[in-house]
Write a protein that holds these residues in place. Structure first.
Motif, PDB file in Angstrom:
ATOM      1  N   ASN A 122      41.594 -33.398 -78.816  1.00 22.42           N
ATOM      2  CA  ASN A 122      40.739 -32.116 -79.270  1.00 22.42           C
ATOM      3  C   ASN A 122      40.591 -32.193 -80.767  1.00 22.42           C
ATOM      4  N   TYR A 123      41.427 -32.312 -81.469  1.00 15.87           N
ATOM      5  CA  TYR A 123      41.345 -32.320 -82.878  1.00 15.87           C
ATOM      6  C   TYR A 123      40.313 -33.175 -83.317  1.00 15.87           C
ATOM      7  N   LYS A 124      40.195 -34.633 -82.770  1.00 16.60           N
ATOM      8  CA  LYS A 124      39.062 -35.392 -83.075  1.00 16.60           C
ATOM      9  C   LYS A 124      37.904 -34.888 -82.552  1.00 16.60           C
ATOM     10  N   ALA A 125      37.608 -34.502 -81.560  1.00 18.00           N
ATOM     11  CA  ALA A 125      36.361 -33.803 -81.112  1.00 18.00           C
ATOM     12  C   ALA A 125      36.054 -32.622 -81.956  1.00 18.00           C
ATOM     13  N   ILE A 126      36.707 -31.711 -82.042  1.00 12.22           N
ATOM     14  CA  ILE A 126      36.343 -30.657 -82.648  1.00 12.22           C
ATOM     15  C   ILE A 126      35.980 -30.834 -84.449  1.00 12.22           C
ATOM     16  N   LYS A 127      36.639 -31.686 -85.044  1.00  9.70           N
ATOM     17  CA  LYS A 127      36.087 -32.125 -86.125  1.00  9.70           C
ATOM     18  C   LYS A 127      34.825 -32.591 -86.380  1.00  9.70           C
ATOM     19  N   LYS A 128      34.156 -33.223 -85.338  1.00  5.64           N
ATOM     20  CA  LYS A 128      32.855 -33.908 -85.279  1.00  5.64           C
ATOM     21  C   LYS A 128      31.880 -33.134 -85.151  1.00  5.64           C
ATOM     22  N   LEU A 129      32.020 -31.679 -84.727  1.00  5.19           N
ATOM     23  CA  LEU A 129      31.092 -30.549 -83.921  1.00  5.19           C
ATOM     24  C   LEU A 129      30.183 -30.270 -85.004  1.00  5.19           C
ATOM     25  N   ALA A 130      28.881 -29.851 -84.816  1.00  4.09           N
ATOM     26  CA  ALA A 130      28.366 -29.134 -85.764  1.00  4.09           C
ATOM     27  C   ALA A 130      28.678 -27.852 -86.238  1.00  4.09           C
ATOM     28  N   GLY A 131      29.216 -27.222 -85.338  1.00  5.22           N
ATOM     29  CA  GLY A 131      29.696 -26.028 -85.653  1.00  5.22           C
ATOM     30  C   GLY A 131      30.469 -25.333 -84.406  1.00  5.22           C
ATOM     31  N   ALA A 132      31.267 -24.313 -84.577  1.00  2.14           N
ATOM     32  CA  ALA A 132      32.005 -23.351 -83.535  1.00  2.14           C
ATOM     33  C   ALA A 132      32.073 -21.902 -83.695  1.00  2.14           C
ATOM     34  N   ILE A 133      31.575 -21.157 -82.597  1.00  2.31           N
ATOM     35  CA  ILE A 133      31.361 -19.781 -82.873  1.00  2.31           C
ATOM     36  C   ILE A 133      32.734 -18.894 -82.208  1.00  2.31           C
ATOM     37  N   VAL A 134      33.375 -17.987 -82.976  1.00  2.00           N
ATOM     38  CA  VAL A 134      34.403 -16.889 -82.464  1.00  2.00           C
ATOM     39  C   VAL A 134      33.819 -15.786 -82.354  1.00  2.00           C
ATOM     40  N   LEU A 135      34.565 -14.975 -81.608  1.00  2.00           N
ATOM     41  CA  LEU A 135      34.081 -13.515 -81.557  1.00  2.00           C
ATOM     42  C   LEU A 135      34.341 -12.547 -82.600  1.00  2.00           C
ATOM     43  N   SER A 136      35.185 -12.843 -83.494  1.00  2.00           N
ATOM     44  CA  SER A 136      35.531 -11.774 -84.407  1.00  2.00           C
ATOM     45  C   SER A 136      36.244 -12.630 -85.838  1.00  2.00           C
ATOM     46  N   LYS A 137      36.137 -11.925 -86.816  1.00  2.00           N
ATOM     47  CA  LYS A 137      36.848 -12.494 -88.217  1.00  2.00           C
ATOM     48  C   LYS A 137      38.166 -13.099 -87.837  1.00  2.00           C
ATOM     49  N   SER A 138      38.960 -12.091 -87.321  1.00  2.00           N
ATOM     50  CA  SER A 138      40.208 -12.590 -87.200  1.00  2.00           C
ATOM     51  C   SER A 138      40.479 -13.705 -86.127  1.00  2.00           C
ATOM     52  N   LEU A 139      39.660 -14.162 -85.377  1.00  2.00           N
ATOM     53  CA  LEU A 139      39.841 -15.326 -84.629  1.00  2.00           C
ATOM     54  C   LEU A 139      39.196 -16.613 -85.277  1.00  2.00           C
ATOM     55  N   LYS A 140      38.878 -16.615 -86.295  1.00  2.00           N
ATOM     56  CA  LYS A 140      38.572 -17.622 -87.090  1.00  2.00           C
ATOM     57  C   LYS A 140      39.671 -18.769 -87.396  1.00  2.00           C
ATOM     58  N   LYS A 141      40.800 -18.070 -87.390  1.00  2.00           N
ATOM     59  CA  LYS A 141      41.931 -18.966 -87.591  1.00  2.00           C
ATOM     60  C   LYS A 141      42.016 -19.822 -86.416  1.00  2.00           C
ATOM     61  N   ILE A 142      41.579 -19.623 -85.496  1.00  2.00           N
ATOM     62  CA  ILE A 142      41.692 -20.729 -84.172  1.00  2.00           C
ATOM     63  C   ILE A 142      41.251 -21.951 -84.528  1.00  2.00           C
ATOM     64  N   PHE A 143      40.303 -22.011 -85.207  1.00  2.00           N
ATOM     65  CA  PHE A 143      39.597 -23.521 -85.626  1.00  2.00           C
ATOM     66  C   PHE A 143      39.881 -23.799 -87.047  1.00  2.00           C
ATOM     67  N   THR A 371      22.204 -31.505 -90.838  1.00  2.00           N
ATOM     68  CA  THR A 371      21.975 -32.727 -90.342  1.00  2.00           C
ATOM     69  C   THR A 371      23.317 -33.482 -89.718  1.00  2.00           C
ATOM     70  N   THR A 372      24.381 -32.637 -89.332  1.00  2.00           N
ATOM     71  CA  THR A 372      25.513 -33.044 -88.676  1.00  2.00           C
ATOM     72  C   THR A 372      25.368 -33.211 -87.348  1.00  2.00           C
ATOM     73  N   TYR A 373      25.681 -34.364 -86.841  1.00  2.00           N
ATOM     74  CA  TYR A 373      25.432 -34.638 -85.320  1.00  2.00           C
ATOM     75  C   TYR A 373      26.892 -35.076 -84.928  1.00  2.00           C
ATOM     76  N   PHE A 374      27.057 -35.008 -83.795  1.00  2.00           N
ATOM     77  CA  PHE A 374      28.577 -35.264 -83.269  1.00  2.00           C
ATOM     78  C   PHE A 374      29.246 -36.555 -83.458  1.00  2.00           C
ATOM     79  N   CYS A 375      28.474 -37.419 -83.761  1.00  2.00           N
ATOM     80  CA  CYS A 375      28.960 -38.671 -84.048  1.00  2.00           C
ATOM     81  C   CYS A 375      29.339 -39.006 -85.647  1.00  2.00           C
ATOM     82  N   GLU A 376      29.132 -37.908 -86.518  1.00  2.00           N
ATOM     83  CA  GLU A 376      29.428 -38.076 -87.766  1.00  2.00           C
ATOM     84  C   GLU A 376      31.029 -38.144 -87.830  1.00  2.00           C
ATOM     85  N   LYS A 377      31.198 -38.956 -88.880  1.00  2.00           N
ATOM     86  CA  LYS A 377      32.632 -39.152 -89.095  1.00  2.00           C
ATOM     87  C   LYS A 377      33.358 -38.240 -90.136  1.00  2.00           C
TER      88      LYS A 377
END
Length: 377
Positions: A122-143, A371-377
């Motif tokens: 999970n850590y490896k996959a999330i790091k390579k994402l173009a972005g992650a959306i959460v529902l509120s400011k206090s939930l940003k800590k999740i990522f 320009t971030t793609y999933f395969c970016e290292k």
């Protein structure tokens, strides 16, 4: 100029819940050229609700030439295994992926409830994402610590236009409140015990006891939603029967359309004392606020970002139903009215459907330009 294509990998109704409703609202919005020819994007979709279609869905995803893949991820270990396979497929095909978390449990799931190999994946996959959306400011800590901070976006939920009373309807509702003898209290959600419906039943019991002791009836309790487990239905029905609450409690079943709007118009207090582990930012609370209701809820997940003491009662972990009931019973209608008006204004200002769609449009546009793609290292 060709429209940018966005491919939804998401849960669509049925069943209807906060996540599927938000996805449906977005997909059927004017952002989609299939709905409005002036829309900015071409939306495509695969519904991942039914895991029996998993292989078929993978084939559909692999064939898409979309510019961006919008993915609503799971908050269960089994669902996460499915998500990891989808992540790997997108990575191998060099796809750009934006995830949307409709909840608040994901980080705890990853850090505390998984085997080491699944956590690392999970850590490896999330790091390579173009972005992650959460529902509120206090939930940003999740990522935080999993992906760069500038790739974490906040898009708050909204009240769909169809479930927001008109200005005339809300004026009629609130004008009638001052002289109301009996106020209707609404609990509207799926019947999961940790979402707090037993707490509201206890409030109904306290009301009956006050009336039996010689007081006047002041509240009626309306419940609506789906029972996913027979044991939950048995608990609810038995509690009502054993405590002789038939004159104080009404179960309306699964509501939608005009029936739901009718409930939202008739009720003045909304109670969702939830401690549900997967909770994020309940749309039902926003709907209640937008339709002029006093809120009773908890300091849980992303709820404190939308509800404070000025909007109703925010419960701490050790709160007791009878104590909360005593507080609300002691409030005159005029005080409840002031809160109802304040809540309606808050939703009109920040949580209407247009606000949600505007935030999603901006997020899609910003991700698209990167320009971030999933395969970016």
């Amino acid at each position: 100029m060709s429209k940018k294509k966005i491919y939804f990998i998401a849960q669509f109704p049925p069943p209807m819940h906060g996540l599927s409703k938000a996805v449906e609202t977005l997909y059927n919005s004017e952002l989609n050229t299939a709905v409005d020819s002036n829309g900015e994007f071409e939306f495509e979709k695969v519904d991942i609700t039914n895991n029996k279609n998993f292989v078929k869905n993978l084939l559909k995803i692999s064939r898409s030439k979309a510019d961006l893949f919008y993915f609503t991820i799971s908050q269960t270990r089994g669902g996460n295994l499915r998500d990891l396979v989808i992540f790997k497929l997108l990575e191998l095909q060099h796809k750009k992926c934006l995830i949307h978390l409709h909840g608040g449990y994901y980080r705890q799931l990853v850090d505390n409830d998984m085997a080491g190999w699944q956590r690392k994946a999970n850590y490896k996959a999330i790091k390579k994402l173009a972005g992650a959306i959460v529902l509120s400011k206090s939930l940003k800590k999740i990522f935080e610590g999993m992906i760069d901070d500038d790739k974490i976006f906040v898009v708050e939920n909204c009240v769909d236009d169809q479930y927001l009373l008109t200005d005339q309807e809300i004026e009629e509702k609130l004008d009638a409140l001052e002289n109301k003898k009996i106020l209707h209290v609404l609990w509207l959600s799926n019947f999961i015990r940790s979402k707090g419906y037993p707490f509201v039943l206890e409030m109904a019991k306290a009301e009956k006891e006050r009336v039996d002791a010689g007081g006047e009836k002041r509240f009626h309790f309306d419940f609506a939603g789906k029972f996913f487990e027979e044991s939950e239905k048995e608990y609810f029905e038995s509690y009502v029967k054993d405590n002789k609450l038939e004159e104080y409690v009404t179960y309306h079943g699964i509501v939608g359309g005009d029936e739901k709007r009718k409930l939202l118009k008739e009720c003045y207090i909304f109670a969702l004392p939830t401690r549900y582990p997967n909770e994020g930012q309940p749309i039902s609370i926003l709907e209640a606020m937008g339709n002029g209701m006093f809120i009773i809820t908890t300091d849980h997940a992303g709820i404190p970002d939308i509800v404070g003491t000025e909007n109703g009662i925010v419960l701490k972990t050790n709160a007791k139903a009878v104590d909360v009931f005593d507080v609300i019973r002691g409030k005159p209608n005029i005080e409840v009215l002031q809160v109802c008006k304040r809540n309606r204004k808050k939703i009109e200002t920040s949580f209407k459907q247009d606000n949600y769609l505007s935030s999603m449009r901006l997020t899609f546009s910003e991700i698209r330009l990167k320009t971030t793609y999933f395969c970016e290292k």
